[in-house]
Design a protein around this motif. Structure first.
Motif, PDB file in Angstrom:
ATOM      1  N   GLU A  75       0.832  -1.207   0.000  1.00 32.18           N
ATOM      2  CA  GLU A  75       0.000   0.000   0.000  1.00 32.18           C
ATOM      3  C   GLU A  75       0.863   1.252   0.000  1.00 32.18           C
ATOM      4  O   GLU A  75       0.521   2.254  -0.648  1.00 32.18           O
ATOM      5  CB  GLU A  75      -0.940  -0.022   1.208  1.00 32.18           C
ATOM      6  CG  GLU A  75      -2.026  -1.086   1.108  1.00 32.18           C
ATOM      7  CD  GLU A  75      -2.799  -1.273   2.409  1.00 32.18           C
ATOM      8  OE1 GLU A  75      -2.534  -0.502   3.368  1.00 32.18           O
ATOM      9  OE2 GLU A  75      -3.658  -2.174   2.458  1.00 32.18           O
ATOM     10  N   VAL A  78       1.988   1.894  -3.605  1.00 32.95           N
ATOM     11  CA  VAL A  78       0.908   2.473  -4.407  1.00 32.95           C
ATOM     12  C   VAL A  78       0.690   3.938  -4.037  1.00 32.95           C
ATOM     13  O   VAL A  78       0.489   4.805  -4.913  1.00 32.95           O
ATOM     14  CB  VAL A  78      -0.386   1.666  -4.225  1.00 32.95           C
ATOM     15  CG1 VAL A  78      -1.567   2.380  -4.894  1.00 32.95           C
ATOM     16  CG2 VAL A  78      -0.225   0.266  -4.796  1.00 32.95           C
ATOM     17  N   GLU A  79       0.776   4.262  -2.747  1.00 31.87           N
ATOM     18  CA  GLU A  79       0.591   5.648  -2.311  1.00 31.87           C
ATOM     19  C   GLU A  79       1.717   6.542  -2.830  1.00 31.87           C
ATOM     20  O   GLU A  79       1.476   7.695  -3.216  1.00 31.87           O
ATOM     21  CB  GLU A  79       0.512   5.706  -0.787  1.00 31.87           C
ATOM     22  CG  GLU A  79      -0.777   5.133  -0.226  1.00 31.87           C
ATOM     23  CD  GLU A  79      -0.825   5.174   1.300  1.00 31.87           C
ATOM     24  OE1 GLU A  79      -0.020   5.926   1.897  1.00 31.87           O
ATOM     25  OE2 GLU A  79      -1.653   4.458   1.880  1.00 31.87           O
ATOM     26  N   ALA A  82       1.021   7.219  -6.438  1.00 30.52           N
ATOM     27  CA  ALA A  82      -0.124   8.114  -6.586  1.00 30.52           C
ATOM     28  C   ALA A  82       0.273   9.559  -6.282  1.00 30.52           C
ATOM     29  O   ALA A  82      -0.108  10.489  -7.011  1.00 30.52           O
ATOM     30  CB  ALA A  82      -1.261   7.665  -5.671  1.00 30.52           C
ATOM     31  N   ASP A  85       2.162  10.936  -9.007  1.00 24.73           N
ATOM     32  CA  ASP A  85       1.396  10.821 -10.247  1.00 24.73           C
ATOM     33  C   ASP A  85       2.164  10.011 -11.290  1.00 24.73           C
ATOM     34  O   ASP A  85       2.334  10.431 -12.441  1.00 24.73           O
ATOM     35  CB  ASP A  85       1.063  12.215 -10.795  1.00 24.73           C
ATOM     36  CG  ASP A  85      -0.005  12.154 -11.901  1.00 24.73           C
ATOM     37  OD1 ASP A  85      -0.822  11.205 -11.890  1.00 24.73           O
ATOM     38  OD2 ASP A  85      -0.007  13.049 -12.769  1.00 24.73           O
ATOM     39  N   TRP A  87       2.649   6.565 -13.582  1.00 20.73           N
ATOM     40  CA  TRP A  87       1.910   5.492 -14.252  1.00 20.73           C
ATOM     41  C   TRP A  87       2.880   4.704 -15.104  1.00 20.73           C
ATOM     42  O   TRP A  87       3.900   5.225 -15.562  1.00 20.73           O
ATOM     43  CB  TRP A  87       0.787   6.058 -15.121  1.00 20.73           C
ATOM     44  CG  TRP A  87      -0.188   6.902 -14.367  1.00 20.73           C
ATOM     45  CD1 TRP A  87      -0.075   8.235 -14.109  1.00 20.73           C
ATOM     46  CD2 TRP A  87      -1.400   6.474 -13.751  1.00 20.73           C
ATOM     47  NE1 TRP A  87      -1.151   8.674 -13.365  1.00 20.73           N
ATOM     48  CE2 TRP A  87      -1.980   7.617 -13.134  1.00 20.73           C
ATOM     49  CE3 TRP A  87      -2.060   5.250 -13.655  1.00 20.73           C
ATOM     50  CZ2 TRP A  87      -3.190   7.551 -12.441  1.00 20.73           C
ATOM     51  CZ3 TRP A  87      -3.268   5.186 -12.967  1.00 20.73           C
ATOM     52  CH2 TRP A  87      -3.822   6.324 -12.367  1.00 20.73           C
ATOM     53  N   ALA A 104       1.527  -4.945  -5.032  1.00 18.22           N
ATOM     54  CA  ALA A 104       1.164  -3.603  -5.494  1.00 18.22           C
ATOM     55  C   ALA A 104       0.680  -3.641  -6.936  1.00 18.22           C
ATOM     56  O   ALA A 104      -0.314  -2.981  -7.292  1.00 18.22           O
ATOM     57  CB  ALA A 104       2.367  -2.668  -5.354  1.00 18.22           C
ATOM     58  N   ALA A 107      -2.774  -5.007  -7.207  1.00 20.32           N
ATOM     59  CA  ALA A 107      -3.799  -4.084  -6.707  1.00 20.32           C
ATOM     60  C   ALA A 107      -4.047  -2.931  -7.666  1.00 20.32           C
ATOM     61  O   ALA A 107      -5.189  -2.482  -7.838  1.00 20.32           O
ATOM     62  CB  ALA A 107      -3.377  -3.544  -5.340  1.00 20.32           C
ATOM     63  N   GLU A 108      -2.975  -2.407  -8.290  1.00 20.45           N
ATOM     64  CA  GLU A 108      -3.080  -1.245  -9.175  1.00 20.45           C
ATOM     65  C   GLU A 108      -2.319  -1.512 -10.470  1.00 20.45           C
ATOM     66  O   GLU A 108      -1.263  -0.909 -10.719  1.00 20.45           O
ATOM     67  CB  GLU A 108      -2.522   0.003  -8.476  1.00 20.45           C
ATOM     68  CG  GLU A 108      -3.315   0.473  -7.289  1.00 20.45           C
ATOM     69  CD  GLU A 108      -4.535   1.284  -7.688  1.00 20.45           C
ATOM     70  OE1 GLU A 108      -4.660   1.621  -8.898  1.00 20.45           O
ATOM     71  OE2 GLU A 108      -5.355   1.581  -6.809  1.00 20.45           O
ATOM     72  N   SER A 110      -2.513  -0.646 -13.533  1.00 20.48           N
ATOM     73  CA  SER A 110      -2.251   0.450 -14.472  1.00 20.48           C
ATOM     74  C   SER A 110      -1.046   1.290 -14.058  1.00 20.48           C
ATOM     75  O   SER A 110      -0.511   2.047 -14.872  1.00 20.48           O
ATOM     76  CB  SER A 110      -3.483   1.347 -14.609  1.00 20.48           C
ATOM     77  OG  SER A 110      -3.834   1.920 -13.366  1.00 20.48           O
ATOM     78  N   ARG A 111      -0.623   1.162 -12.832  1.00 20.61           N
ATOM     79  CA  ARG A 111       0.547   1.916 -12.360  1.00 20.61           C
ATOM     80  C   ARG A 111       1.859   1.271 -12.804  1.00 20.61           C
ATOM     81  O   ARG A 111       2.913   1.900 -12.723  1.00 20.61           O
ATOM     82  CB  ARG A 111       0.537   1.998 -10.828  1.00 20.61           C
ATOM     83  CG  ARG A 111      -0.640   2.747 -10.234  1.00 20.61           C
ATOM     84  CD  ARG A 111      -0.369   4.206 -10.146  1.00 20.61           C
ATOM     85  NE  ARG A 111      -1.477   4.933  -9.520  1.00 20.61           N
ATOM     86  CZ  ARG A 111      -1.594   6.256  -9.534  1.00 20.61           C
ATOM     87  NH1 ARG A 111      -0.655   6.989 -10.113  1.00 20.61           N
ATOM     88  NH2 ARG A 111      -2.618   6.853  -8.975  1.00 20.61           N
TER      89      ARG A 111
END
Length: 266
Positions: A75, A78-79, A82, A85, A87, A104, A107-108, A110-111
């Motif tokens: 997490e 991912v934070e 984010a 910003d 990707w 990670a 979970a996300e 697209s990142r």
């Protein structure tokens, strides 16, 4: 507190995309990547960070409940992405950070555009037809030693983990890194690491993945790297000539060359 401040994030290299993120292993910090990142700063924006409880992270941000599993560390990753910003990053994770990256990315997705897993292990404990490299007795003894004498354990185990006995300075560097880590946090991180089981998370990763397997790795033997390769949908396994568990220190040029070759092909 922002994730960037909490995790002592460093951004190097060129502005803009593409971005490559390096994550360190147990008992280490972002400084352990210095010999590899030098070979990427001319082509990439390079992001480094310290897991909470390690290096220059904010120790006051450590919460035992949040970091009772590798999910808490995932997490954080991912934070960080984010807040910056970011990707379609290339995520390079060493040792336990390999599975943190897997979580990670699952979970996300697209990142993340690609993953590089250096010495990964989804489970350290042997289990029926799965060979993780450690019996339950091995892990219990390791954790008991950590609990009773963390500094003594560090001095004894770091050179073994590093390998390369003909280059004792490498073992000394890893020992010193272990010894700089808060013992209480290190003990919990070790329990979370060595008792984790992320085998079922592997098939959830869709990003092309490079697995870098070292020769004679006491922490993640070849059978483990092969298992990860067989259970990741889109993976490439490369066995390095480097020995031990820390090729980022013992063989940075070979490690960087393997990553560059993978990125050129994707």
């Amino acid at each position: 507190m922002s994730a960037v401040a909490r995790n002592n994030v460093t951004v190097l290299g060129r502005d803009g995309d593409p971005t490559i993120v390096f994550a360190h292993g147990f008992g280490c910090d972002q400084h352990m990547w210095r010999l590899v990142t030098d070979r990427f700063v001319d082509e990439y924006r390079v992001v480094l960070f310290d897991h909470v409880g390690s290096g220059g992270s904010d120790l006051s941000a450590y919460r035992p409940q949040r970091y009772a599993s590798l999910q808490g560390y995932a997490e954080d990753v991912v934070e960080i992405l984010a807040e910056l910003d970011l990707w379609d990053v290339v995520f390079v994770g060493h040792s336990v950070s390999a599975m943190i990256g897997v979580l990670a990315a699952a979970a996300e997705p697209s990142r993340f555009s690609r993953l590089v897993l250096v010495g990964p292990s989804p489970r350290y404990l042997d289990d029926e037809d799965y060979r993780g490299g450690f019996t339950r007795a091995d892990i219990d003894e390791l954790l008991e030693s950590l609990d009773s004498n963390y500094l003594g354990w560090s001095a004894a185990m770091a050179p073994v983990i590093m390998g390369n006995p003909d280059r004792p300075e490498l073992g000394t560097e890893l020992t010193n890194s272990f010894c700089r880590t808060d013992p209480a946090i290190a003990r919990q991180f070790a329990r979370v690491t060595f008792l984790s089981d992320n085998r079922t998370d592997l098939p959830q990763v869709t990003a092309p993945t490079l697995i870098l397997q070292c020769t004679d790795d006491i922490i993640a033997p070849y059978e483990v790297g092969d298992y990860v390769h067989r259970h990741l949908p889109d993976s490439t396994l490369v066995v390095l000539k480097a020995t031990g568990h820390c090729p980022n220190l013992s063989a940075p040029e070979e490690t960087a060359d393997a990553i560059h070759a993978f990125l050129r092909n994707y």
